[in-house]
Design a protein around this motif. Structure first.
Motif, PDB file in Angstrom:
ATOM      1  N   VAL A   1      32.983  26.541  33.747  1.00  0.00           N
ATOM      2  CA  VAL A   1      33.392  26.773  35.130  1.00  0.00           C
ATOM      3  C   VAL A   1      33.099  25.547  35.989  1.00  0.00           C
ATOM      4  CG1 VAL A   1      32.922  28.154  37.191  1.00  0.00           C
ATOM      5  CG2 VAL A   1      33.215  29.283  34.978  1.00  0.00           C
ATOM      6  N   THR A   2      31.968  24.899  35.750  1.00  0.00           N
ATOM      7  CA  THR A   2      31.611  23.693  36.515  1.00  0.00           C
ATOM      8  C   THR A   2      32.687  22.620  36.398  1.00  0.00           C
ATOM      9  OG1 THR A   2      29.252  24.135  36.250  1.00  0.00           O
ATOM     10  CG2 THR A   2      29.870  21.875  36.756  1.00  0.00           C
ATOM     11  N   ALA A   3      33.344  22.554  35.246  1.00  0.00           N
ATOM     12  CA  ALA A   3      34.383  21.545  35.030  1.00  0.00           C
ATOM     13  C   ALA A   3      35.710  21.912  35.705  1.00  0.00           C
ATOM     14  CB  ALA A   3      34.614  21.355  33.529  1.00  0.00           C
ATOM     15  N   HIS A   4      35.833  23.155  36.199  1.00  0.00           N
ATOM     16  CA  HIS A   4      37.114  23.601  36.753  1.00  0.00           C
ATOM     17  C   HIS A   4      37.096  23.876  38.253  1.00  0.00           C
ATOM     18  CE1 HIS A   4      38.174  24.183  32.511  1.00  0.00           C
ATOM     19  NE2 HIS A   4      39.421  24.246  32.912  1.00  0.00           N
ATOM     20  N   VAL A   5      35.906  23.985  38.868  1.00  0.00           N
ATOM     21  CA  VAL A   5      35.856  24.271  40.301  1.00  0.00           C
ATOM     22  C   VAL A   5      34.936  23.274  40.995  1.00  0.00           C
ATOM     23  CG1 VAL A   5      36.296  26.728  39.914  1.00  0.00           C
ATOM     24  CG2 VAL A   5      33.948  25.933  40.151  1.00  0.00           C
ATOM     25  N   LYS A   6      35.056  23.228  42.318  1.00  0.00           N
ATOM     26  CA  LYS A   6      34.299  22.237  43.087  1.00  0.00           C
ATOM     27  C   LYS A   6      32.806  22.554  43.112  1.00  0.00           C
ATOM     28  CE  LYS A   6      33.854  20.172  47.669  1.00  0.00           C
ATOM     29  NZ  LYS A   6      34.313  20.151  49.064  1.00  0.00           N
ATOM     30  N   ASN A   7      32.467  23.822  43.327  1.00  0.00           N
ATOM     31  CA  ASN A   7      31.062  24.197  43.457  1.00  0.00           C
ATOM     32  C   ASN A   7      30.462  24.544  42.102  1.00  0.00           C
ATOM     33  OD1 ASN A   7      31.126  23.842  46.245  1.00  0.00           O
ATOM     34  ND2 ASN A   7      31.866  25.933  46.583  1.00  0.00           N
ATOM     35  N   THR A   8      29.138  24.500  42.040  1.00  0.00           N
ATOM     36  CA  THR A   8      28.434  24.682  40.770  1.00  0.00           C
ATOM     37  C   THR A   8      27.857  26.081  40.657  1.00  0.00           C
ATOM     38  OG1 THR A   8      27.846  22.335  40.734  1.00  0.00           O
ATOM     39  CG2 THR A   8      26.581  23.799  39.311  1.00  0.00           C
ATOM     40  N   PRO A   9      28.192  26.826  39.595  1.00  0.00           N
ATOM     41  CA  PRO A   9      27.617  28.154  39.400  1.00  0.00           C
ATOM     42  C   PRO A   9      26.266  28.084  38.706  1.00  0.00           C
ATOM     43  CG  PRO A   9      29.153  27.701  37.633  1.00  0.00           C
ATOM     44  CD  PRO A   9      29.150  26.479  38.533  1.00  0.00           C
ATOM     45  N   GLY A  10      25.603  29.219  38.649  1.00  0.00           N
ATOM     46  CA  GLY A  10      24.352  29.317  37.922  1.00  0.00           C
ATOM     47  C   GLY A  10      24.236  30.686  37.272  1.00  0.00           C
ATOM     48  N   ILE A  11      23.211  30.844  36.431  1.00  0.00           N
ATOM     49  CA  ILE A  11      22.974  32.101  35.740  1.00  0.00           C
ATOM     50  C   ILE A  11      21.771  32.807  36.362  1.00  0.00           C
ATOM     51  CG2 ILE A  11      22.173  33.141  33.583  1.00  0.00           C
ATOM     52  CD1 ILE A  11      24.964  32.456  33.286  1.00  0.00           C
ATOM     53  N   LYS A  12      21.984  34.062  36.703  1.00  0.00           N
ATOM     54  CA  LYS A  12      20.867  34.928  37.076  1.00  0.00           C
ATOM     55  C   LYS A  12      20.534  35.750  35.838  1.00  0.00           C
ATOM     56  CE  LYS A  12      19.837  39.001  39.793  1.00  0.00           C
ATOM     57  NZ  LYS A  12      20.561  40.169  40.300  1.00  0.00           N
ATOM     58  N   TRP A  13      19.351  35.510  35.276  1.00  0.00           N
ATOM     59  CA  TRP A  13      18.958  36.175  34.043  1.00  0.00           C
ATOM     60  C   TRP A  13      19.159  37.676  34.157  1.00  0.00           C
ATOM     61  CZ3 TRP A  13      15.386  39.880  32.737  1.00  0.00           C
ATOM     62  CH2 TRP A  13      15.010  39.951  31.401  1.00  0.00           C
ATOM     63  N   PRO A  14      19.725  38.334  33.133  1.00  0.00           N
ATOM     64  CA  PRO A  14      20.158  37.713  31.878  1.00  0.00           C
ATOM     65  C   PRO A  14      21.667  37.498  31.755  1.00  0.00           C
ATOM     66  CG  PRO A  14      19.944  40.066  31.559  1.00  0.00           C
ATOM     67  CD  PRO A  14      19.627  39.809  33.008  1.00  0.00           C
ATOM     68  N   ASN A  15      22.467  38.035  32.698  1.00  0.00           N
ATOM     69  CA  ASN A  15      23.900  38.098  32.372  1.00  0.00           C
ATOM     70  C   ASN A  15      24.851  37.943  33.555  1.00  0.00           C
ATOM     71  OD1 ASN A  15      23.228  40.627  33.516  1.00  0.00           O
ATOM     72  ND2 ASN A  15      24.953  41.604  32.471  1.00  0.00           N
ATOM     73  N   ASP A  16      24.384  37.445  34.686  1.00  0.00           N
ATOM     74  CA  ASP A  16      25.252  37.323  35.860  1.00  0.00           C
ATOM     75  C   ASP A  16      25.553  35.862  36.167  1.00  0.00           C
ATOM     76  OD1 ASP A  16      25.367  40.032  36.243  1.00  0.00           O
ATOM     77  OD2 ASP A  16      23.752  40.082  37.732  1.00  0.00           O
ATOM     78  N   LEU A  17      26.809  35.584  36.514  1.00  0.00           N
ATOM     79  CA  LEU A  17      27.236  34.261  36.937  1.00  0.00           C
ATOM     80  C   LEU A  17      27.363  34.275  38.455  1.00  0.00           C
ATOM     81  CD1 LEU A  17      28.790  31.574  35.462  1.00  0.00           C
ATOM     82  CD2 LEU A  17      30.610  32.541  36.833  1.00  0.00           C
ATOM     83  N   LEU A  18      26.592  33.437  39.138  1.00  0.00           N
ATOM     84  CA  LEU A  18      26.551  33.445  40.598  1.00  0.00           C
ATOM     85  C   LEU A  18      26.829  32.064  41.173  1.00  0.00           C
ATOM     86  CD1 LEU A  18      24.726  36.019  39.797  1.00  0.00           C
ATOM     87  CD2 LEU A  18      23.619  35.655  42.009  1.00  0.00           C
ATOM     88  N   PHE A  19      27.338  32.076  42.397  1.00  0.00           N
ATOM     89  CA  PHE A  19      27.363  30.883  43.241  1.00  0.00           C
ATOM     90  C   PHE A  19      26.427  31.205  44.399  1.00  0.00           C
ATOM     91  CE2 PHE A  19      31.304  30.517  40.940  1.00  0.00           C
ATOM     92  CZ  PHE A  19      31.490  29.155  40.760  1.00  0.00           C
ATOM     93  N   GLY A  20      25.255  30.563  44.429  1.00  0.00           N
ATOM     94  CA  GLY A  20      24.252  30.950  45.403  1.00  0.00           C
ATOM     95  C   GLY A  20      23.783  32.357  45.101  1.00  0.00           C
ATOM     96  N   THR A  21      23.992  33.271  46.044  1.00  0.00           N
ATOM     97  CA  THR A  21      23.596  34.666  45.836  1.00  0.00           C
ATOM     98  C   THR A  21      24.799  35.569  45.617  1.00  0.00           C
ATOM     99  OG1 THR A  21      23.622  35.022  48.231  1.00  0.00           O
ATOM    100  CG2 THR A  21      21.518  34.406  47.233  1.00  0.00           C
ATOM    101  N   ARG A  22      25.982  35.000  45.497  1.00  0.00           N
ATOM    102  CA  ARG A  22      27.199  35.820  45.377  1.00  0.00           C
ATOM    103  C   ARG A  22      27.719  35.794  43.937  1.00  0.00           C
ATOM    104  NH1 ARG A  22      31.221  33.673  49.611  1.00  0.00           N
ATOM    105  NH2 ARG A  22      32.330  35.630  49.152  1.00  0.00           N
ATOM    106  N   LYS A  23      28.031  36.974  43.439  1.00  0.00           N
ATOM    107  CA  LYS A  23      28.379  37.141  42.030  1.00  0.00           C
ATOM    108  C   LYS A  23      29.852  36.878  41.788  1.00  0.00           C
ATOM    109  CE  LYS A  23      27.769  40.554  38.306  1.00  0.00           C
ATOM    110  NZ  LYS A  23      27.108  41.824  37.959  1.00  0.00           N
ATOM    111  N   ALA A  24      30.122  36.045  40.763  1.00  0.00           N
ATOM    112  CA  ALA A  24      31.497  35.752  40.368  1.00  0.00           C
ATOM    113  C   ALA A  24      31.848  36.367  39.021  1.00  0.00           C
ATOM    114  CB  ALA A  24      31.732  34.242  40.305  1.00  0.00           C
ATOM    115  N   GLY A  25      30.851  36.708  38.225  1.00  0.00           N
ATOM    116  CA  GLY A  25      31.151  37.247  36.905  1.00  0.00           C
ATOM    117  C   GLY A  25      29.935  37.904  36.286  1.00  0.00           C
ATOM    118  N   GLY A  26      30.215  38.718  35.278  1.00  0.00           N
ATOM    119  CA  GLY A  26      29.154  39.384  34.545  1.00  0.00           C
ATOM    120  C   GLY A  26      29.507  39.508  33.083  1.00  0.00           C
ATOM    121  N   MET A  27      28.498  39.503  32.234  1.00  0.00           N
ATOM    122  CA  MET A  27      28.681  39.589  30.786  1.00  0.00           C
ATOM    123  C   MET A  27      28.052  40.873  30.266  1.00  0.00           C
ATOM    124  SD  MET A  27      27.525  35.660  29.992  1.00  0.00           S
ATOM    125  CE  MET A  27      26.154  35.795  31.150  1.00  0.00           C
ATOM    126  N   LEU A  28      28.637  41.402  29.213  1.00  0.00           N
ATOM    127  CA  LEU A  28      28.085  42.594  28.571  1.00  0.00           C
ATOM    128  C   LEU A  28      28.245  42.445  27.060  1.00  0.00           C
ATOM    129  CD1 LEU A  28      26.841  45.428  28.826  1.00  0.00           C
ATOM    130  CD2 LEU A  28      29.180  46.337  28.908  1.00  0.00           C
TER     131      LEU A  28
END
Length: 339
Positions: A168-195
């Protein structure tokens, strides 16, 4: 050659050089069909979301790709692999994970990938519902038969998460991060989840399902009011510039399949890479958090993960604790976007 195969062959020819026009006569001759049949197949592809430019006595070229996932296009973009996956795209499913479970029970060869343009019963951890309307988001599940021990797979979701963050970092301007164990966030806002779900026989994982819901081109204005303050999408984190759904999805499929193969075949290299990527994408490290683990409420400072994927919690007093499962809440607003 079936109609499906003919349409795939036409797409492959037109995708080889999207700037060049290819004559209907050339396509017809190469495929062993008439020019009228070529036109008919192009009409079917138009109905599936492709746009074509056509110039009389010159030929055709692709003007634009579909806005939603297209199975034949994804197969072409992903290309052949040592273990080429079957890619199945549905209009609507109850859940891509549930459909993958049904396909595994029917002995569908792995790896395979299930995508749906919408879900009626999408879910995340703890069975929580996942908002899954057909609005430019991606709902995708990968199915494998790893024949690995459960201990080998402990960090699987974390490994997939950091790989998705890198992509995702290679495709969008802003940098996402992982909230352990399975959430993809930008800051405190969720963009995706894994199961991740698994079926275990004796001491081996027989079936492994990895599901991902990712907000890609959906506008927050179209979401339920309660989601707008806490959710985001890749298009919003890319200054409003939409991503090409099929090109991004093909890149994601390639990255996940590569990551899976490395995880299974190169455990030592995977462990070293995971440690480095987790430090890069960890949204919690050094921040005050609260963890609900069973009936226990734990507070402290997040200290990264251990080699088994447990979250390290540093309490105000006493020794650090390792938490295998739980619901994490950040105790204050954090910033995860780059300038």
């Amino acid at each position: 050659m079936s109609g499906h195969d003919l349409e795939t062959s036409i797409l492959r020819a037109l995708l080889e050089d999207r700037a060049r026009f290819i004559s209907g006569e050339h396509l017809a001759e190469n495929l062993g069909i008439t020019r009228v049949a070529v036109w008919q197949h192009l009409q079917k592809l138009r109905a599936e979301g492709f746009e074509f430019e056509a110039i009389r006595n010159v030929g055709y070229r692709i003007a634009s790709l579909p806005e939603s996932p297209h199975a034949a296009l994804l197969r072409i973009l992903v290309g052949p692999r040592k273990h080429t996956p079957t890619i199945i795209v549905h209009e609507t499913l109850d859940s891509t994970n549930d459909e993958a479970t049904r396909q595994l029970a029917a002995n569908c060869p792995t790896p395979f990938i299930v995508i749906s343009r919408a879900q009626t019963k999408g879910r995340g951890r703890f069975g929580r519902p996942w908002h899954s309307r057909e609005n430019g988001n991606l709902y995708i599940t990968f199915a494998f038969r790893p024949r690995a021990t459960p201990s080998h797979m402990q960090t699987f979701t974390l490994w997939m998460g950091v790989n998705i963050c890198d992509l995702v970092t290679a495709h969008v301007k802003n940098t996402p991060g992982i909230k352990w164990p399975n959430d993809l966030l930008f800051g405190t806002r969720k963009a995706g989840g894994m199961l991740t779900e698994a079926r275990i026989d004796a001491d081996q994982i027989r079936d492994l399902i990895f599901g991902l819901g990712l907000n890609i081109n959906s506008a927050p204005a179209g979401w339920p009011a309660e989601l707008r303050p806490v959710a985001t999408s890749l298009v919003e984190q890319n200054d409003g510039a939409p991503l090409d759904m099929n090109i991004f999805t093909a890149a994601l499929i390639t990255r996940i399949l590569d990551a899976y193969e490395q995880f299974i075949d190169e455990p030592e290299a995977t462990a070293a890479t995971l440690a480095a990527l987790w430090k890069k994408h960890d949204l919690l490290r050094g921040k005050p958090i609260t963890i609900l683990s069973g009936n226990e409420r734990l507070t402290g400072i997040a200290g990264g993960i251990d080699p088994e994927g447990s979250l390290i919690l540093k309490p105000e007093s006493g020794r650090p604790q390792k938490v295998r499962a739980g619901e994490v809440t950040l105790e204050k607003k954090t910033e995860g976007l780059k300038d």
